[in-house]
Design a protein around this motif. Structure first.
Motif, mmCIF file in Angstrom:
data_model
loop_
_atom_site.group_PDB
_atom_site.id
_atom_site.type_symbol
_atom_site.label_atom_id
_atom_site.label_comp_id
_atom_site.label_asym_id
_atom_site.label_seq_id
_atom_site.Cartn_x
_atom_site.Cartn_y
_atom_site.Cartn_z
ATOM 1 N N VAL A 172 0.827 -1.211 0.000
ATOM 2 C CA VAL A 172 0.000 0.000 0.000
ATOM 3 C C VAL A 172 0.852 1.248 0.000
ATOM 4 O O VAL A 172 0.631 2.174 -0.782
ATOM 5 N N GLY A 173 1.843 1.287 0.871
ATOM 6 C CA GLY A 173 2.654 2.503 0.944
ATOM 7 C C GLY A 173 3.891 2.263 1.762
ATOM 8 O O GLY A 173 4.331 1.119 1.946
ATOM 9 N N LYS A 174 4.453 3.332 2.247
ATOM 10 C CA LYS A 174 5.749 3.264 2.902
ATOM 11 C C LYS A 174 5.640 2.838 4.356
ATOM 12 O O LYS A 174 6.533 2.204 4.898
ATOM 13 N N TYR A 175 4.535 3.225 5.016
ATOM 14 C CA TYR A 175 4.478 3.098 6.478
ATOM 15 C C TYR A 175 3.833 1.784 6.912
ATOM 16 O O TYR A 175 2.795 1.773 7.555
ATOM 17 N N VAL A 176 4.450 0.667 6.555
ATOM 18 C CA VAL A 176 3.839 -0.634 6.808
ATOM 19 C C VAL A 176 3.644 -0.887 8.298
ATOM 20 O O VAL A 176 2.583 -1.322 8.743
ATOM 21 N N SER A 177 4.688 -0.583 9.091
ATOM 22 C CA SER A 177 4.563 -0.880 10.521
ATOM 23 C C SER A 177 3.470 -0.022 11.150
ATOM 24 O O SER A 177 2.755 -0.469 12.048
ATOM 25 N N GLU A 178 3.303 1.208 10.657
ATOM 26 C CA GLU A 178 2.249 2.066 11.200
ATOM 27 C C GLU A 178 0.864 1.510 10.872
ATOM 28 O O GLU A 178 -0.045 1.586 11.692
ATOM 29 N N TYR A 179 0.718 0.934 9.666
ATOM 30 C CA TYR A 179 -0.580 0.360 9.321
ATOM 31 C C TYR A 179 -0.935 -0.754 10.296
ATOM 32 O O TYR A 179 -2.058 -0.834 10.790
ATOM 33 N N PHE A 180 0.058 -1.599 10.592
ATOM 34 C CA PHE A 180 -0.216 -2.695 11.526
ATOM 35 C C PHE A 180 -0.498 -2.151 12.923
ATOM 36 O O PHE A 180 -1.379 -2.653 13.631
ATOM 37 N N ALA A 181 0.243 -1.108 13.321
ATOM 38 C CA ALA A 181 -0.003 -0.503 14.635
ATOM 39 C C ALA A 181 -1.446 -0.009 14.712
ATOM 40 O O ALA A 181 -2.141 -0.222 15.715
#
Lengths: 460, 179
Positions: free
Chosen positions: A93-102
């Motif tokens: 989806v984009g750059k902030y993968v860990s943020e999406y999971f958070a």
């Protein structure tokens, strides 16, 4: 309670993981591991609470009834299934993968609050924790204009409905002079009914109808579900929607049960409108993703039956419906993200190219349509049974059966495209053995739900 | 009529008329200014209810910080002319009818409600020490758990607000390899 702490901590861990881990794949792996751990924690919560004595926590802010904890466990299981099926797509989806999971972990925190709240304040905070990460996830694909539109639209409409919810809570507080939903029952019972309470119930009903996308308040759903990145639509339309329904049912079952003569008719009309709008509009869609958005409105109509029937079967109904609908929809979206073209024509000839994909999609669609031997059939059976036992709204049951027949048309269009039309579907990402295994597991779950639904209801 | 009643009615009149001004004025800047006045009038009500802390917070946070930010945004977007899109006649009519029906329902419920007069002498819940005690005893869970809400809002600010780098050929190649 342990689950709430665990999911918050896991969310923070994911945020820090984004700082130190650069590889997207290991972030997704870590997230999968944490979701599995979270499932363990919810099961721990479940086994350490006795069936008959609900524990009251923090001055009665939360109450951990057994069915709430069971719902938490099942929904965490669905989230784990979601991550296993689509963790790979989240990375794209984009750059902030860990943020999406958070954010997904924080959404689960809202879900736990909504299944256990015993105070209107906790309900409000739960709904907000559930909603705000969704606004962000909807707009996470920043290069896509439609994604930004979906996010903004969802945010503005969501903020408006939150205002209506707060107004309702205020009026209710004015009438009952407590936020506690179990104390409220006796206060509203005691003397002549305060009209402020009725106005409050009406406002809260409207706000919840918005959150679960019931008919007159459904306008945002197709645009938001269509515009958001497909992976996140899958989560929004399933786990999050089930959580909102559980909260809806909890408030109306626990607090407003004795006042049901005043609000049942309003909700029955909302239900009928939801079924009609969702099913009839879905027939005319050209994109499968948009059709699934309307189908989620139609399924919401069925889930509203559980709220309408103020009896014990309703709890079983909402839990079995939530899990059957979530599993089947997550499965379909997992197939959908593999395809490049989301129109019906994009499915043409899938059975020749990927026979297994076509087969599991067929099972998922059977389940959504409510064909026997799949989870969807048992789910529809339980929610309709709840209303039949309540005994007043037979016309609505008949109407729902009619609408279920219409739904077969648009679900089967996909099956017809896959099996009976020639074409070469374009696959956007290769279907690996792991994907196939997970899809077969999901498919097995759907059938298990249809054959042995008691397995999922033992704890209710 | 005591001083309390006079103050109450004056403040209520200001609050209601300013709130009407917010929705009736065509110019967004005027709307914001009216909203600030409404907040001040409501803060006055808080003081009458012996909740000084709430009154001050309301002025500092809402009237002071949020509304000034609002004003900046509106001025930056140059919305001061009345550029709001006009809706069709039918939509307007539908809006008036449904809004009017809702107004009637709420009005009827408030009119028949048992209004109870608040005892204005015994409420010292709004004093700052009592507020702190309540917040950290009875309402400690919602107080603490709102942190999750703010945390996700902060993540949102980063995810949506931060500039995403344009894909260079090097990063594209790296992604290709990792896939």
């Amino acid at each position: 309670m342990k689950a709430i702490i665990a999911t918050t901590v896991f969310g923070v861990i994911m945020m820090f993981a984004g700082l130190w881990v650069n590889d997207k794949k290991s972030i997704a792996g870590l997230a999968t591991f944490l979701f599995a751990a979270l499932l363990g924690v919810t099961i721990w919560d479940l086994t350490t609470t006795s069936v008959n004595s609900p524990k009251s926590l923090f001055n009665d802010m939360l109450r951990s009834e057994h069915y709430s904890l069971w719902f938490n466990t099942i929904m965490t299981g669905c989230s784990l299934l979601y991550v296993l099926l689509m963790g790979k797509e989240v990375q794209k989806v984009g750059k902030y993968v860990s943020e999406y999971f958070a954010l997904i972990f924080f959404i689960l925190c809202g879900l736990y609050l909504l299944s256990m709240y015993n105070n209107l304040l906790m309900m409000f905070i739960g709904i907000e924790i559930l909603s705000i990460p969704q606004y962000i996830l909807a707009g996470s694909d920043k290069r896509n204009l439609k994604s930004s539109e979906a996010s903004l639209k969802y945010f503005l409409m969501g903020a408006f409905s939150t205002g209506i919810l707060l107004m309702g809570i205020t009026l209710l507080y004015g009438a009952a002079r407590t936020f506690n939903i179990t104390e409220m029952v006796t206060l509203m019972h005691s003397d002549a009914l305060n009209p402020l309470a009725l106005a409050g119930i009406l406002f809260i009903m409207i706000a919840f109808s918005f959150k679960v996308s019931a008919a007159p308040m459904h306008m945002w759903t197709p645009d938001v579900y269509d515009g958001s990145p497909t992976v996140f639509t899958a989560f929004m339309a399933t786990v999050v929607k089930s959580a909102a329904f559980f909260a809806f049912l909890r408030l109306f079952q626990v607090s407003f049960n004795s006042l049901s003569e005043h609000w049942v008719m309003v909700l029955a009309i909302i239900t009928a409108a939801t079924l009609l709008v969702g099913n009839v509009t879905a027939v005319f869609q050209q994109s499968v993703k948009r059709m699934l958005a309307y189908s989620s409105i139609a399924q919401a109509g069925f889930m509203l039956f559980a709220v309408l029937a103020v009896n014990a079967v309703a709890w079983q109904g909402i839990i079995i419906y939530a899990v059957a609908y979530s599993v089947a929809t997550i499965g379909i979206f997992a197939v959908l993200v593999k395809l490049k073209d989301y129109t019906y024509d994009g499915f043409n000839g899938l059975a020749q190219r990927e026979p297994l994909l076509a087969f599991v999609t067929t099972i998922f669609l059977f389940s959504l349509a409510g064909i026997p031997l799949t989870g969807g059939f048992m789910a529809k059976y339980y929610v309709l049974l709840a209303v039949v036992q309540q005994g007043q709204l037979m016309w609505l049951v008949i109407f729902a059966l009619l609408m279920a027949a219409i739904s077969v048309y648009y679900y089967f269009r996909v099956i017809i495209a896959m099996y009976f039309k020639a074409g070469t579907p374009e696959i956007s990402s290769p279907v690996t053995g792991g994907d196939k295994f997970m899809l077969v597991v999901t498919c097995a779950l759907v059938i298990l739900l249809g054959v042995l639904p008691q397995l999922f209801l033992t704890k209710v | 009529m005591e001083l309390y009643d006079i103050l109450f009615w004056v403040l209520s009149a200001i609050a209601v008329s300013c709130a009407l001004g917010v929705i009736l004025s065509r110019n967004p800047v005027n709307s914001v200014l009216f909203l600030i006045l409404t907040f001040f009038a409501i803060s006055g009500h808080y003081v009458l209810m012996n909740a000084q802390f709430l009154a001050i917070v309301n002025i500092i946070v809402y009237a002071g910080a949020i509304m000034v930010l609002f004003l900046f945004v509106i001025m930056l977007m140059n919305l001061n002319a009345d550029v709001e899109p006009q809706k069709g006649q039918l939509v307007q009519l539908a809006g008036v009818i449904s809004g009017g029906i809702l107004f009637l329902v709420v009005l009827a419920s408030i009119k028949t409600a048992k209004a109870e007069i608040m005892d204005k002498t015994s409420t010292d819940i709004g004093l700052i020490s009592n507020l702190g005690k309540v917040l950290f005893k009875e309402y400690v869970l919602p107080f603490e758990i709102s942190s999750v809400l703010f945390l996700s809002a902060m993540i949102g600010a980063i995810v949506i607000g931060k500039k995403e780098e344009v894909k260079t050929s090097a990063t594209a190649k790296m992604e290709h390899v990792s896939e």
